[in-house]
Design a protein around this motif. Structure first.
Motif, PDB file in Angstrom:
ATOM      1  N   UNK A  95      10.529  -8.838   7.773  1.00  0.00           N
ATOM      2  CA  UNK A  95       9.424  -9.814   7.857  1.00  0.00           C
ATOM      3  C   UNK A  95       8.141  -9.239   7.312  1.00  0.00           C
ATOM      4  N   UNK A  97       7.700  -7.038   5.098  1.00  0.00           N
ATOM      5  CA  UNK A  97       7.779  -7.025   3.639  1.00  0.00           C
ATOM      6  C   UNK A  97       7.555  -8.425   3.069  1.00  0.00           C
ATOM      7  N   UNK A  98       8.229  -9.400   3.651  1.00  0.00           N
ATOM      8  CA  UNK A  98       8.145 -10.775   3.147  1.00  0.00           C
ATOM      9  C   UNK A  98       6.735 -11.335   3.250  1.00  0.00           C
ATOM     10  N   UNK A  99       6.108 -11.091   4.404  1.00  0.00           N
ATOM     11  CA  UNK A  99       4.780 -11.668   4.598  1.00  0.00           C
ATOM     12  C   UNK A  99       3.691 -10.894   3.868  1.00  0.00           C
ATOM     13  N   UNK A 100       4.055  -9.741   3.285  1.00  0.00           N
ATOM     14  CA  UNK A 100       3.060  -9.012   2.494  1.00  0.00           C
ATOM     15  C   UNK A 100       3.234  -9.305   1.008  1.00  0.00           C
TER      16      UNK A 100
END
Ligand SMILES: Nc1ncnc2c1ncn2[C@@H]1O[C@H](COP(=O)(O)OP(=O)(O)OP(=O)(O)O)[C@@H](O)[C@H]1O
Ligand SMILES: [Mg+2]
Lengths: 258, 320
Positions: A95, A97-100
């Motif tokens: 998460x 990683x995804x939200x960054x």
């Protein structure tokens, strides 16, 4: 709008790659096939005992497939599938990683939802094909059962479609649970609990408003004479899953990744 | 002066009732390698999460590339590559597929995967599933993921975590190369100053959520020079102190036999001794000591934040 489509298609192809070498795809194919396969074996070996000669065997065949599926197996399958796919993200700590990434926050939720929806539709497609294929195979292998003399492609297709729509709300609910909470046991456990609650309370007169009953009501429309394409529970399911989807999407956008 | 690439103003962050970051004013100049140092639990990872928009600050502002992060999140993140704590890897996929997931998400060109695999030296093992990777290999893959979009700014949380000595050296070389040849700004966190001392151009030292030092590494090195002292054990402390003060040294009384004297060079110790003896003071013992950069760093982060003696270490004898 165009950029939104780009984000969605990129994200979806990335999500699709993530389920490589996982059980998710197999589950979507094997779960429906195992139900049809089991019913097939029963009909193959014992069909002559409970089918009246010269009557239409398709109705019994479809009802057997639909009811067990809608009551118990669909909710459990949806709980398992969503927990499995969202679980890989929780496990890998993906998460953060995804939200960054330089993509709008809503795409994370949407991409996962669309991928899982595709898997669910794949499972229903497999179920539908399996039912038709299994029936005609029985007609060929055991002609005395009489499958070859009747044709119900339309009503069986409609029946499968009804259960799909009727289970959308459970799907969205289970999706949001497994998206939000790290514990796989929690989302599967709640799924089982909610399903059991339906089985226990199934005689209650207001049970028709309970989401985990909606697949059953949608499936029951198959037997009822002259029922509409859409039974009320399918409308509830569509509306409620739309609502749950929006709430989940909203929550995912303001989520903090710790 | 140019606007810093990353700047935060009065940044506060709390988890529940616990205040993690207090009044954080970071300034990371463009083109620097900024070492963000602090002990466990200082708030380094929290700061990095804030810089990437993963957490929302309770108060304060964050600007990256001169833009407010909150309002230009996507635009800002397009120019940033990040590694946060342990790398986020899908263990059932191969190293290459992990990069491919990211590549698809960002819509980059295919050849970039081989380029970054080459940079982190994982080409040989790219086809193996990540669950078979060692800790260091996972770390390299995490760095490859951060490098994949070829970002202007790299934010790396303990990039050397789990690397062997040669891996650490390679990492240093890589960071220097990225910085000098490709003009990338690098913000990296670490526990160890010694590990980063030779690489970084700027340092920020964080302790219990507060910045204890921020500036060029040379400024920190200057601080160590102020920490050179001679400890003398003498018969008459009062007399010795008078002599030393007369000579213009800063003096601190340790007990009724010992004094600590600030000096610039080691050679002054001999001169000190001579003056004391000529002044009629019996000198029993004389020891020169200098704090290393690491010790200065430790002294900044060992004492609790509210203890004012921490800053006393930096400017030891100004009161003299
Ligand atoms: N999810 C969380 N919930 C509550 N408190 C947290 C959470 N994550 C971190 N903290 C607290 O925030 C503080 C700072 O943690 P942080 O991870 O930023 O430290 P760090 O400087 O990165 O340490 P390390 O060097 O060990 O990685 C710690 O006191 C920690 O207990
Ligand atoms: Mg950390």
């Amino acid at each position: 709008m165009n950029t939104a489509l780009t984000f969605a298609s990129r994200g979806l192809s990335a999500e699709a790659l993530k389920i490589k070498h996982t059980w998710a795809l197999w589950l979507a194919l094997l779960a429906p096939l195992s139900i049809v396969g089991m019913t097939f074996l029963v009909f193959f070996f014992k069909g002559h005992l409970f089918l009246k000669s010269n009557s239409d065997p398709w109705l019994v065949w479809a009802t057997n497939n639909f009811l067990a599926t809608a009551q118990l197996l669909v909710p459990l399958f949806l709980a398992l599938l969503t927990a499995l796919v969202n679980g890989t993200e929780h496990q890998s700590g993906g998460w953060k990683q995804l939200y960054a990434l330089p993509v709008p926050r809503w795409t994370v939720f949407l991409n996962k939802y669309l991928l899982l929806l595709a898997l669910v539709i794949l499972a229903y497609g497999t179920f539908w094909l399996g039912m038709l294929g299994g029936g005609y195979l029985l007609g060929w292998l055991r002609p005395e059962l009489g499958f070859q003399n009747f044709h119900h492609v339309q009503s069986i297709s409609l029946g499968a479609f009804r259960i799909l729509v009727g289970s959308l709300c459970i799907f969205t609910l289970q999706f949001c649970l497994s998206f939000r909470f790290k514990s796989i046991a929690l989302s599967i456990g709640l799924g089982i609990l909610f399903t059991l609650a339906f089985l226990i309370g199934s005689r209650w007169e207001h049970i028709g408003y309970y989401p985990y009953s909606w697949p059953t009501f949608s499936a029951a429309a198959f037997q009822a004479k002259g029922s509409a394409w859409f039974v009320p529970q399918m409308w509830y399911s569509l509306a409620a899953s739309g609502l749950v989807f929006l709430v989940g999407l909203w929550d995912s956008c303001r989520r903090e990744v710790r | 002066m140019k606007e810093p690439l990353i700047s935060t103003h009065q940044l506060h962050c709390r988890y529940g009732a616990l205040e993690i970051l207090k009044d954080l004013d970071l300034d990371i100049p463009e083109g620097s390698i900024y070492g963000f140092l602090g002990p466990n639990g200082a708030g380094k990872t929290t700061t990095i999460r804030l810089l990437l928009g993963l957490l929302k600050p309770t108060a304060g502002t964050i600007r990256l590339f001169g833009m407010e992060l909150e309002r230009n999140r996507v635009q800002v993140l397009q120019r940033v590559g990040a590694l946060i704590e342990t790398p986020s890897l899908y263990r059932h996929l191969s190293g290459r597929d992990n990069l491919e997931v990211m590549r698809r998400m960002l819509g980059l060109k295919k050849s970039r995967i081989d380029e970054v695999l080459e940079i982190v030296r994982l080409r040989q093992d790219a086809h193996r599933p990540v669950k078979q990777y060692s800790l260091g290999m996972c770390q390299r893959l995490g760095i490859a993921l951060a490098l994949l979009p070829d970002p202007e700014l790299l934010i790396l949380d303990e990039p050397t975590n789990g690397l062997d000595p040669s891996g650490i050296r390679e990492m240093r070389e890589l960071l220097k190369d990225l910085n000098q040849e490709h003009g990338k700004t690098i913000f990296l966190s670490s526990h160890l100053l010694s590990e980063m001392e030779k690489t970084v151009t700027h340092v920020g030292i964080l302790h219990q959520g507060q910045l204890r030092f921020q500036g060029r590494i040379q400024e920190l090195q200057k601080a160590t020079q102020q920490a050179r002292t001679v400890e003398v054990e003498v018969g008459n402390v009062l007399l010795a102190k008078e002599i030393l003060l007369y000579l213009g040294h800063a003096v601190e009384t340790l007990d009724n036999q010992r004094l600590r004297v600030a000096v610039q060079e080691k050679e002054e110790a001999a001169a000190l001794n001579q003056f004391l003896v000529e002044g009629g003071v019996a000198v029993y013992n004389l020891a020169f000591s200098a704090q290393s950069l690491e010790e200065v760093f430790l002294s900044m982060t060992e004492l609790p934040a509210f203890d004012s003696s921490a800053s006393l270490h930096l400017q030891p004898f100004l009161q003299a």
